[in-house]
Every structure is written in C-alpha cells, then in structure tokens.
Scaffold this motif. Structure first.
Motif, PDB file in Angstrom:
ATOM      1  N   TYR A  64       0.754  -1.531  -0.421  1.00 44.46           N
ATOM      2  CA  TYR A  64       0.075   0.207   0.229  1.00 44.46           C
ATOM      3  C   TYR A  64       0.765   0.874  -0.148  1.00 44.46           C
ATOM      4  O   TYR A  64       1.839   1.421  -0.070  1.00 44.46           O
ATOM      5  N   ALA A  65       0.094   2.550  -0.344  1.00 45.53           N
ATOM      6  CA  ALA A  65       1.543   4.077  -0.725  1.00 45.53           C
ATOM      7  C   ALA A  65       0.472   4.578  -0.157  1.00 45.53           C
ATOM      8  O   ALA A  65      -1.273   4.321  -0.431  1.00 45.53           O
ATOM      9  N   ARG A 108      -3.336   3.492  -0.929  1.00 46.06           N
ATOM     10  CA  ARG A 108      -3.608   3.076  -2.150  1.00 46.06           C
ATOM     11  C   ARG A 108      -3.431   1.527  -2.459  1.00 46.06           C
ATOM     12  O   ARG A 108      -2.129   1.318  -2.038  1.00 46.06           O
ATOM     13  N   LEU A 109      -3.880   0.769  -3.101  1.00 42.42           N
ATOM     14  CA  LEU A 109      -3.288  -0.329  -3.097  1.00 42.42           C
ATOM     15  C   LEU A 109      -2.879  -0.364  -4.233  1.00 42.42           C
ATOM     16  O   LEU A 109      -3.238  -0.054  -5.290  1.00 42.42           O
ATOM     17  N   VAL A 110      -1.290  -0.457  -4.116  1.00 46.30           N
ATOM     18  CA  VAL A 110       0.067  -1.134  -5.542  1.00 46.30           C
ATOM     19  C   VAL A 110      -0.094  -1.984  -6.321  1.00 46.30           C
ATOM     20  O   VAL A 110       0.074  -1.695  -7.133  1.00 46.30           O
ATOM     21  N   SER A 111       0.575  -3.056  -5.590  1.00 40.67           N
ATOM     22  CA  SER A 111       0.381  -4.013  -5.557  1.00 40.67           C
ATOM     23  C   SER A 111       0.797  -5.398  -4.548  1.00 40.67           C
ATOM     24  O   SER A 111       0.561  -5.049  -3.019  1.00 40.67           O
ATOM     25  N   GLU A 112      -0.509  -6.589  -5.057  1.00 39.23           N
ATOM     26  CA  GLU A 112       0.198  -8.053  -4.112  1.00 39.23           C
ATOM     27  C   GLU A 112       0.159  -9.419  -5.309  1.00 39.23           C
ATOM     28  O   GLU A 112       0.298  -8.961  -5.974  1.00 39.23           O
ATOM     29  N   ASN A 135      -0.174  13.388  -7.291  1.00 40.35           N
ATOM     30  CA  ASN A 135       0.413  13.827  -6.809  1.00 40.35           C
ATOM     31  C   ASN A 135       2.146  13.668  -7.243  1.00 40.35           C
ATOM     32  O   ASN A 135       3.065  12.440  -6.057  1.00 40.35           O
ATOM     33  N   PRO A 136       2.484  13.627  -8.286  1.00 38.03           N
ATOM     34  CA  PRO A 136       3.697  12.797  -8.713  1.00 38.03           C
ATOM     35  C   PRO A 136       5.295  13.488  -7.277  1.00 38.03           C
ATOM     36  O   PRO A 136       5.764  12.703  -7.422  1.00 38.03           O
ATOM     37  N   GLY A 137       5.127  14.591  -6.479  1.00 38.14           N
ATOM     38  CA  GLY A 137       6.576  14.989  -5.895  1.00 38.14           C
ATOM     39  C   GLY A 137       6.361  14.597  -4.753  1.00 38.14           C
ATOM     40  O   GLY A 137       6.492  16.002  -4.364  1.00 38.14           O
ATOM     41  N   VAL A 138       5.279  13.899  -4.037  1.00 38.17           N
ATOM     42  CA  VAL A 138       4.372  13.959  -2.927  1.00 38.17           C
ATOM     43  C   VAL A 138       5.169  12.133  -2.608  1.00 38.17           C
ATOM     44  O   VAL A 138       5.445  11.483  -2.540  1.00 38.17           O
ATOM     45  N   ARG A 139       5.813  12.453  -1.314  1.00 34.98           N
ATOM     46  CA  ARG A 139       6.929  11.659  -0.609  1.00 34.98           C
ATOM     47  C   ARG A 139       5.051  10.285  -0.496  1.00 34.98           C
ATOM     48  O   ARG A 139       4.418  11.089   0.094  1.00 34.98           O
ATOM     49  N   GLN A 140       5.226   9.390  -0.449  1.00 39.49           N
ATOM     50  CA  GLN A 140       5.018   8.749   0.531  1.00 39.49           C
ATOM     51  C   GLN A 140       5.446   7.290   0.875  1.00 39.49           C
ATOM     52  O   GLN A 140       6.526   6.912   1.199  1.00 39.49           O
ATOM     53  N   ARG A 141       4.692   7.236   2.200  1.00 42.64           N
ATOM     54  CA  ARG A 141       4.875   5.896   3.098  1.00 42.64           C
ATOM     55  C   ARG A 141       4.701   4.343   2.237  1.00 42.64           C
ATOM     56  O   ARG A 141       3.857   4.602   2.618  1.00 42.64           O
ATOM     57  N   TYR A 142       4.827   3.865   1.735  1.00 46.50           N
ATOM     58  CA  TYR A 142       5.004   2.633   1.782  1.00 46.50           C
ATOM     59  C   TYR A 142       4.957   1.396   2.929  1.00 46.50           C
ATOM     60  O   TYR A 142       5.661   0.938   3.486  1.00 46.50           O
ATOM     61  N   THR A 143       3.525   0.662   2.815  1.00 46.76           N
ATOM     62  CA  THR A 143       3.143  -0.541   4.448  1.00 46.76           C
ATOM     63  C   THR A 143       3.377  -1.677   3.411  1.00 46.76           C
ATOM     64  O   THR A 143       1.714  -1.868   2.302  1.00 46.76           O
ATOM     65  N   VAL A 164       8.873   6.490   1.027  1.00 48.94           N
ATOM     66  CA  VAL A 164       9.390   6.198  -0.972  1.00 48.94           C
ATOM     67  C   VAL A 164       9.814   8.429  -0.871  1.00 48.94           C
ATOM     68  O   VAL A 164       8.511   8.793  -1.236  1.00 48.94           O
ATOM     69  N   ASP A 165      10.652   8.519  -1.152  1.00 47.91           N
ATOM     70  CA  ASP A 165      11.111   9.280  -2.028  1.00 47.91           C
ATOM     71  C   ASP A 165      11.228  10.320  -3.292  1.00 47.91           C
ATOM     72  O   ASP A 165      11.347   9.609  -3.916  1.00 47.91           O
ATOM     73  N   PRO A 166       9.846  11.040  -3.255  1.00 49.82           N
ATOM     74  CA  PRO A 166      10.074  11.924  -5.404  1.00 49.82           C
ATOM     75  C   PRO A 166      11.527  12.194  -5.857  1.00 49.82           C
ATOM     76  O   PRO A 166      11.604  12.443  -6.722  1.00 49.82           O
ATOM     77  N   ALA A 167      12.079  12.725  -4.871  1.00 48.48           N
ATOM     78  CA  ALA A 167      13.786  13.215  -5.215  1.00 48.48           C
ATOM     79  C   ALA A 167      14.958  12.852  -4.203  1.00 48.48           C
ATOM     80  O   ALA A 167      14.260  12.809  -2.805  1.00 48.48           O
TER      81      ALA A 167
END
Length: 185
Positions: A64-65, A108-112, A135-143, A164-167
């Motif tokens: 998830y992200a 949001r579900l990214v993959s499974e 929101n491509p420039g936003v930092r994400q927390r992947y779980t 997961v950082d965009p930069a």
C-alpha cells in the motif's frame, strides 16, 4: 424517580477457545527510505513459536502507498496546495485529483501477490515503487502487509513500512517575515 426492579436475565452464547497462533511472522525493510523507482527490499521470516522455521508456508502480501508529510520547522517544503487561489495559483493548474487504486487505512493498493516461504522460513521480496499519478511530487509511505494461516486455521500477519521520496534532495524556503506591507520590499 421510580425504583427499577432488577430481573434475572440470561443469554446463550458460544465461547471460542482463545489460543495463540502457532506461527509468528515478522517483516522488515533493511533501509527506511528509498527513492521513487528504486526497488523496496522486504525480508519476511516465519517461525513456529517453539523456534523452528515455518518453511513452505503460503503467504499473501499486499503493498500500500499513502501520502506522508515531511516537516522542517520554519520552512516551506515541496509542492504547496494553491487550490484556494484562482486557477490554482498558476494558469492551467487547479486542485490535484485523487489517487488511483483501492484505498483503505494503509493507503491505496499498489500491488499484491501470493508466494511461499523458503525452507528456512524466510522470504525476500523486491517490490517496485512508483510515484502517485495524481501527486507525483509527494513523499509516500509504502506499507507491506504479509498474511498467512497457521495449521489450526488462525490468521497471522505482519507489517513493514518505508518512506519513498520523489527526489534525492529536499529544498526548503524560509521567509524572514510572514506579513508584507504594501510599498515595502
């Protein structure tokens, strides 16, 4: 107030034995942070509570992200929400759209997928990371959530997360003043 008389009451119920699951799952990420596009490495271990490896165990995983904030006191960081300005602050821009994919408390579900643990109870996953399309420039927390069922039918699960950082670099702007006076620089 009138007195209330207590009455005996009963209700049939079924009590299920409260048992500890026979296996324990643990999930971890070697690094707490990766850049968008880099693989997210996750290590999962499955062991019986008497410390033997739970080998060849069917495991379901879901990645998830969710957006994650990054704060640096006194600085403005990343993209700013300018939706309150006419045209979103810039011609041709407006408020950002929503995320794609099914969402829950983890994001949001990214993959499974489904896999099995190795004979020693270990499982290594290298999962792809991607920017949020809305929101491509936003930092994400992947779980990552991993789940399995022990021999008695009890479900067990574990989670691990990483940023997961965009930069690779973050630039911040700090103002000397929060208010401006007309005619002054």
């Amino acid at each position: 107030l009138p007195a209330v008389q207590a009455q005996d009451a009963s209700r049939p119920s079924q009590v299920v034995a409260d048992r500890k699951p026979e296996i324990e799952l643990q999930a971890s990420t070697p690094t707490g942070q990766v850049r968008v596009g880099e693989p997210l490495a996750v290590r999962v271990t499955a062991r019986y509570f008497y410390d033997a490896p739970a080998g060849d165990l069917p495991v379901h995983w879901a990645l998830y992200a969710a957006p994650d904030s990054f704060a640096l006191p006194g600085y403005q960081l990343g993209q700013q929400n300018l939706a309150w300005l006419p045209d979103g602050g810039l011609p041709g821009s407006g408020p950002a759209g929503g995320s794609t994919g099914a969402a829950n408390a983890l994001g949001r579900l990214v993959s499974e997928g489904d896999t099995r643990s190795e004979a020693d109870g270990s499982l290594s996953l290298n999962l792809s990371t991607q920017a949020d399309g809305a929101n491509p420039g936003v930092r994400q927390r992947y779980t990552l959530e991993v789940s399995a069922t022990d021999a008695s039918g009890l479900p067990v699960s574990a989670q691990a997360s990483a940023l997961v950082d965009p930069a690779g670099e973050t630039i911040g702007i700090r103002s000397d003043s929060q208010l401006a006076t007309a005619g002054k620089q």
